[in-house]
Structures are given as structure tokens and as C-alpha cells.
Write an enzyme that holds these catalytic residues in place. Structure first.
Site: not given
Length: 285
Positions: A114-118
Site C-alpha cells: 500500500s502506498s499509504c501503509g509503507l
């Protein structure tokens, strides 16, 4: 499958005049990816090149590196909609005999892609240690590209976007040679899906690693897109908009050449400038 676009009725207002007309929209549907029959991930995508999308996704996850490691990809017959028809929204990937099935769960996958979870150093280290083809970071690397060649890529990308011309509502990723020759282009509502389709097709055709190619993407360059480029062995990633800070960190960490704000003859080089043939008089202020 004919589901790339759909028609919808819209009310059009132009200079105070009101009319109704049909409008062409890009299709968006969920697709579940299974690995060996077990749920792995769900992505919202534009239908088409679904098998390539699944294969490319698994390249970015470090599961696949060659066509020989892939047994087959099939649509699951149990995915049924109204009237019992197959929705073609669930694919199952089977690995070749002897290829270990990694312990990947849906929860882990959301974290790693996920681009927002890394975030943070652990993310950078994970990509560096799992990449099958480390990028050549030597100043004498044979991959070289002219800034003028990069400047021409956005127009070539846009000219090849067939569905965008009809809908104006989706992203694209294109693979070029360092001389600017277009090798492949894929479109999708998600730019990460478009990249996965590019990489998946390369895997199916036995062309990985893409060590002499340039990846051009519409929109911004996120950590996720840098990750996918590195995992496919692509040395140069160019985007028409800005990168994120973590994307730049990963590019520096792995030796990727990262170019952003590529518009006309202007561009920002955030990492890997050794692959560009820059003037010796270029300022470093």
C-alpha cells in the site's frame, strides 16, 4: 472481454446551455489475486491484461522472477455474478513445481504494497534485500540516456494512450529503450496496476530483468512505483509529477535513476544522475 469502458448518461452544461448526452467512462472493477488458491490481495483495476497484472504484482512482491517459475494463471470458476455467469474478477496463480510458496497473507500484503501503509527504514531494507537484480550503481554503468530523449517521452506516452483519449480518466505506464523507442504501454485506473501489467507481460515473455529500459509513468512517483521498478530491474523511472520523499529515499538506496516533473525540456533529477549525460558545466547549487 470488452469491459475497458462503459457508457453513462450525463447532463452537459456549456456556456449556460444544458443538454444530455452519453459519456464514455473508464471501467473500474475489483480483482482478487489468489496464490495457490489462497486469497492474497484485492486491487481496483481496469479489466484487461488481468493475468499480466497478477504476474507483475508477484514480481514486485519478490515471488516471481521468470516465466519458468509460473505454472499458470486462471480465472476462478467460482466467481459468479447474477445468473451464475463468471465475473472474471478473481484470478488464481499457481507456481511451478519446486517453487516455494511464500508465507504471504492478505494482511501482510496490505502492509508491504500500500502506498499509504509503507514508511521508514524497514521498508527500504525490505526492497533492497529482496530485489533479484540489484541495479548497477557504478558511474561507468552502460545504461545512459540523454535528457532530450527523456523530454520526448511524455508526449509519446500520451499519444499512445488509446483509452485515455476516449475517457480522460486513467493512468498509463510505458516502457521505452534508452533511445526513446516505445516497447510497451498499459493503461489502468491505478498507475501501480499499469506498471504491474507492464512488468507482468515482460515476465510472461521472458524479458526480465528490464535492465536496459526506462519506465515512464503518468502522475506522481510514489514509493510503490519505485519499488516495482527496482524489483523488475528497471534502472530509470520518469514521472510527469513529483515523487514522494520515501520514493526518493528508496531510489537513492537502490541506485535507481528517478526523474520527476518531466514536462517539456524541464525535469528534476532526484537520484541516479550518473545515468544521464549531463553537461560538465551543470550547476550543483
Amino acid at each position: 472481454m470488452g469491459r475497458v469502458t462503459e457508457r453513462r448518461r450525463v447532463i452537459r452544461i456549456r456556456d449556460g446551455a444544458v443538454s444530455t448526452r452519453p459519456d464514455t467512462l473508464v471501467a473500474e472493477e475489483p480483482m482478487e489475486i489468489r496464490l495457490g488458491g489462497k486469497p492474497l490481495a484485492i486491487t481496483m483495476r481496469t479489466p484487461g491484461d488481468d493475468f499480466a497484472l497478477a504476474a507483475g504484482f508477484l514480481v514486485s512482491e519478490g515471488v516471481l522472477a521468470s516465466a519458468a517459475e509460473l505454472a499458470n494463471i486462471v480465472y476462478c470458476a467460482g466467481a459468479t455474478g447474477e445468473g451464475g455467469s463468471n465475473t472474471y474478477n478473481v484470478v488464481d496463480v499457481r507456481l511451478a513445481d519446486g517453487v516455494p510458496v511464500p508465507d504471504i497473507t492478505l494482511e501482510r500484503n496490505v502492509y508491504t504494497t500500500s502506498s499509504c501503509g509503507l514508511c521508514g527504514k524497514a521498508s527500504l531494507d525490505a526492497v533492497r534485500t529482496t530485489a533479484r537484480w540489484p541495479l548497477d550503481t557504478s558511474p561507468d554503468t552502460p545504461v545512459r540516456i540523454e535528457p532530450a530523449t527523456l523530454s520526448a517521452l511524455p508526449d509519446r506516452l500520451r499519444a499512445a494512450q488509446r483509452v485515455f483519449e476516449r475517457t480522460g480518466g486513467l493512468h498509463a505506464a510505458a516502457l521505452f529503450t534508452t533511445d526513446g523507442e516505445l516497447l510497451d504501454i498499459r493503461e489502468d485506473v491505478g498507475r501501480h496496476n499499469a506498471v504491474d501489467k507492464i512488468v507482468g507481460r515482460a515476465l510472461q515473455q521472458g524479458r526480465l530483468p528490464l535492465s536496459s529500459c526506462v519506465l515512464m509513468v503518468s502522475g506522481r512517483a510514489s514509493f510503490e512505483l519505485v519499488q516495482k521498478a527496482v524489483m523488475a530491474g528497471i534502472p530509470v523511472l520518469a514521472a510527469v509529477s513529483a515523487p514522494s520523499s520515501l520514493a526518493v529515499d528508496l531510489a537513492v538506496e537502490t541506485g535507481l535513476t528517478l526523474v520527476g516533473f518531466l514536462r517539456g525540456t524541464s525535469m528534476n533529477v532526484y537520484a541516479g544522475e550518473h545515468r544521464l549525460t549531463l553537461s560538465a558545466a551543470a550547476s550543483t547549487d
